[in-house]
Design a protein around this motif. Sequence first.
Motif, PDB file in Angstrom:
ATOM      1  N   ASN A 111       9.986  14.938   0.251  1.00 18.02           N
ATOM      2  CA  ASN A 111      11.131  14.034   0.193  1.00 18.02           C
ATOM      3  C   ASN A 111      11.280  13.204   1.456  1.00 18.02           C
ATOM      4  OD1 ASN A 111      12.440  16.694  -1.510  1.00 18.02           O
ATOM      5  ND2 ASN A 111      12.600  14.664  -2.432  1.00 18.02           N
ATOM      6  N   LEU A 112      10.621  13.594   2.522  1.00 18.28           N
ATOM      7  CA  LEU A 112      10.711  12.862   3.784  1.00 18.28           C
ATOM      8  C   LEU A 112       9.323  12.392   4.206  1.00 18.28           C
ATOM      9  CD1 LEU A 112      13.139  15.204   5.782  1.00 18.28           C
ATOM     10  CD2 LEU A 112      13.718  13.033   4.674  1.00 18.28           C
ATOM     11  N   GLY A 113       9.281  11.229   4.854  1.00 18.62           N
ATOM     12  CA  GLY A 113       8.023  10.683   5.315  1.00 18.62           C
ATOM     13  C   GLY A 113       7.324   9.882   4.229  1.00 18.62           C
ATOM     14  N   PRO A 114       6.255   9.186   4.593  1.00 16.44           N
ATOM     15  CA  PRO A 114       5.596   8.279   3.658  1.00 16.44           C
ATOM     16  C   PRO A 114       4.623   8.969   2.718  1.00 16.44           C
ATOM     17  CG  PRO A 114       4.514   8.161   5.785  1.00 16.44           C
ATOM     18  CD  PRO A 114       5.689   9.094   5.957  1.00 16.44           C
ATOM     19  N   LEU A 115       4.356   8.296   1.601  1.00 14.95           N
ATOM     20  CA  LEU A 115       3.266   8.646   0.692  1.00 14.95           C
ATOM     21  C   LEU A 115       2.051   7.817   1.090  1.00 14.95           C
ATOM     22  CD1 LEU A 115       1.882   9.659  -1.958  1.00 14.95           C
ATOM     23  CD2 LEU A 115       2.989   7.710  -3.100  1.00 14.95           C
ATOM     24  N   LEU A 116       0.911   8.471   1.211  1.00 16.65           N
ATOM     25  CA  LEU A 116      -0.344   7.795   1.551  1.00 16.65           C
ATOM     26  C   LEU A 116      -1.319   7.870   0.388  1.00 16.65           C
ATOM     27  CD1 LEU A 116      -0.914   6.592   4.495  1.00 16.65           C
ATOM     28  CD2 LEU A 116       0.872   8.333   4.442  1.00 16.65           C
ATOM     29  N   GLN A 117      -1.965   6.760   0.082  1.00 12.45           N
ATOM     30  CA  GLN A 117      -3.119   6.726  -0.805  1.00 12.45           C
ATOM     31  C   GLN A 117      -4.216   5.943  -0.115  1.00 12.45           C
ATOM     32  OE1 GLN A 117      -0.521   5.221  -4.203  1.00 12.45           O
ATOM     33  NE2 GLN A 117      -2.238   6.097  -5.346  1.00 12.45           N
ATOM     34  N   ALA A 118      -5.452   6.346  -0.348  1.00 15.45           N
ATOM     35  CA  ALA A 118      -6.572   5.645   0.283  1.00 15.45           C
ATOM     36  C   ALA A 118      -7.729   5.521  -0.680  1.00 15.45           C
ATOM     37  CB  ALA A 118      -7.020   6.370   1.552  1.00 15.45           C
ATOM     38  N   ALA A 119      -8.509   4.468  -0.496  1.00 12.75           N
ATOM     39  CA  ALA A 119      -9.771   4.280  -1.209  1.00 12.75           C
ATOM     40  C   ALA A 119     -10.845   4.019  -0.168  1.00 12.75           C
ATOM     41  CB  ALA A 119      -9.680   3.109  -2.180  1.00 12.75           C
ATOM     42  N   VAL A 120     -11.957   4.728  -0.284  1.00 16.37           N
ATOM     43  CA  VAL A 120     -13.065   4.589   0.657  1.00 16.37           C
ATOM     44  C   VAL A 120     -14.337   4.326  -0.140  1.00 16.37           C
ATOM     45  CG1 VAL A 120     -14.478   5.732   2.405  1.00 16.37           C
ATOM     46  CG2 VAL A 120     -12.001   6.079   2.382  1.00 16.37           C
ATOM     47  N   ALA A 121     -15.049   3.252   0.210  1.00 17.00           N
ATOM     48  CA  ALA A 121     -16.285   2.884  -0.485  1.00 17.00           C
ATOM     49  C   ALA A 121     -17.491   3.210   0.383  1.00 17.00           C
ATOM     50  CB  ALA A 121     -16.281   1.393  -0.814  1.00 17.00           C
ATOM     51  N   VAL A 122     -18.462   3.891  -0.212  1.00 15.23           N
ATOM     52  CA  VAL A 122     -19.711   4.229   0.473  1.00 15.23           C
ATOM     53  C   VAL A 122     -20.857   3.868  -0.467  1.00 15.23           C
ATOM     54  CG1 VAL A 122     -21.032   6.024   1.657  1.00 15.23           C
ATOM     55  CG2 VAL A 122     -18.535   6.196   1.545  1.00 15.23           C
ATOM     56  N   LYS A 123     -21.874   3.205   0.053  1.00 16.87           N
ATOM     57  CA  LYS A 123     -23.045   2.868  -0.753  1.00 16.87           C
ATOM     58  C   LYS A 123     -24.012   4.048  -0.718  1.00 16.87           C
ATOM     59  CE  LYS A 123     -25.577  -1.311  -1.879  1.00 16.87           C
ATOM     60  NZ  LYS A 123     -25.981  -2.664  -1.419  1.00 16.87           N
ATOM     61  N   LEU A 124     -24.292   4.611  -1.902  1.00 14.01           N
ATOM     62  CA  LEU A 124     -25.062   5.845  -1.992  1.00 14.01           C
ATOM     63  C   LEU A 124     -26.159   5.708  -3.046  1.00 14.01           C
ATOM     64  CD1 LEU A 124     -22.058   8.324  -1.878  1.00 14.01           C
ATOM     65  CD2 LEU A 124     -23.848   8.149  -0.135  1.00 14.01           C
ATOM     66  N   PRO A 125     -27.226   6.492  -2.930  1.00 10.50           N
ATOM     67  CA  PRO A 125     -28.281   6.448  -3.941  1.00 10.50           C
ATOM     68  C   PRO A 125     -27.753   6.858  -5.310  1.00 10.50           C
ATOM     69  CG  PRO A 125     -29.019   7.615  -1.976  1.00 10.50           C
ATOM     70  CD  PRO A 125     -27.545   7.417  -1.827  1.00 10.50           C
ATOM     71  N   ALA A 126     -28.292   6.251  -6.362  1.00 13.76           N
ATOM     72  CA  ALA A 126     -27.865   6.584  -7.717  1.00 13.76           C
ATOM     73  C   ALA A 126     -28.095   8.058  -8.024  1.00 13.76           C
ATOM     74  CB  ALA A 126     -28.594   5.708  -8.726  1.00 13.76           C
ATOM     75  N   ALA A 127     -29.111   8.641  -7.387  1.00 13.68           N
ATOM     76  CA  ALA A 127     -29.417  10.053  -7.624  1.00 13.68           C
ATOM     77  C   ALA A 127     -28.477  11.001  -6.888  1.00 13.68           C
ATOM     78  CB  ALA A 127     -30.862  10.349  -7.212  1.00 13.68           C
ATOM     79  N   ASP A 128     -27.669  10.486  -5.970  1.00 14.19           N
ATOM     80  CA  ASP A 128     -26.764  11.333  -5.193  1.00 14.19           C
ATOM     81  C   ASP A 128     -25.412  10.650  -5.010  1.00 14.19           C
ATOM     82  OD1 ASP A 128     -25.741  13.397  -3.593  1.00 14.19           O
ATOM     83  OD2 ASP A 128     -26.574  12.538  -1.749  1.00 14.19           O
ATOM     84  N   PRO A 129     -24.679  10.402  -6.104  1.00 17.33           N
ATOM     85  CA  PRO A 129     -23.379   9.736  -5.962  1.00 17.33           C
ATOM     86  C   PRO A 129     -22.355  10.577  -5.213  1.00 17.33           C
ATOM     87  CG  PRO A 129     -23.687  10.523  -8.213  1.00 17.33           C
ATOM     88  CD  PRO A 129     -25.001  10.702  -7.507  1.00 17.33           C
ATOM     89  N   ALA A 130     -22.544  11.901  -5.183  1.00 16.90           N
ATOM     90  CA  ALA A 130     -21.628  12.743  -4.403  1.00 16.90           C
ATOM     91  C   ALA A 130     -21.807  12.506  -2.911  1.00 16.90           C
ATOM     92  CB  ALA A 130     -21.846  14.215  -4.732  1.00 16.90           C
TER      93      ALA A 130
END
Length: 328
Positions: free
Chosen positions: A15-34
């Motif tokens: 109830n106190l303080g801000p809500l944070l959301q983030a998006a982070v983009a990383v270019k990765l091999p198709a064989a290892d999207p994780a």
Amino acid sequence: MPWVVGVDEAGYGPNLGPLLQAAVAVKLPAADPAGWNTLRPLVRRANERADGRLLVDDSKEVHKGPNGLAKLERAVLALLGPAGGTLGSLLGVVGLPWVAGELEAERWYDPLERVPLGSGPALVARASSPGVVDQPGLGSPGHKNEPSLDLGFGTARVSLVPAPRFNRIVDESDSKATVLARGLIELIHNVLADLPADGEPLVVVCDKQGGRNFYTSLVQSAFPDGWVTAEREGADESRYRVAGLDREVSVTFRPRADAGSVSVALASMLCKYLREVCMMQFNRFWATHVPGLTPTSGYPNDAKRFYAAIRGPMADLGLTKDQVWRKR
């Protein structure tokens, strides 16, 4: 090589303080999207021994134990932040366009707070333009021997929603979930604008939002020019394809997605780090008005105790409940 965009949040329950959301983009091999195997020479998980690599994992795992904030800070600033400076300059790089304006009205917010905070060694990254990191890990002053990194990071974007904006959205929509939905849509739009028009596939991986299983309308709003098809919708995974765009797009929602993806883990860590820094400032501000006030993390039970203690100073400062207390 696909752009893998991880999305997560921190501070949805308090109830106190801000809500944070983030998006982070990383270019990765198709064989290892994780991304864990690809980045293994440079990052380690929480269950691996400390060996100089950056600790990247579910933010709860990184933050716990001694020097939790310093551990978050080291990886976040190494991979996603500007080269030294202040909290304001960091948010100037990663924040959505409206974030700075919303924070100007917050009495507790100090944009001149220096980062790193001095709670431990931290790497920093140098951004060539807002949100785009082209030379990660150049090393912060006093830590010139830190290794340089070349991870192909594309962009990091943050939605930081203080109480007044949170309450306005809840009043307009009569739904707390709308705050998350709007944030997700804005983050995706801004990330797409930051990424090069290279035609590479876009893989969006999100932590489940509020336990929902059905996200077709939300994904359609995030990609209004595309055609959304639901491939799977269930408790363990909700997966969508978006056709008709200039690149292949998939969007997946999973519970605990931060444990299975470098991109989501980094988004989780960025949210948690900024939420912790904001709460540090929030508690410090109110302690100047209520000496001896025990700090709060803002979650409901303790938030009531804290709010009761600051109501008098709030009135003296001309602050209303809606400016401090999140309705839901």
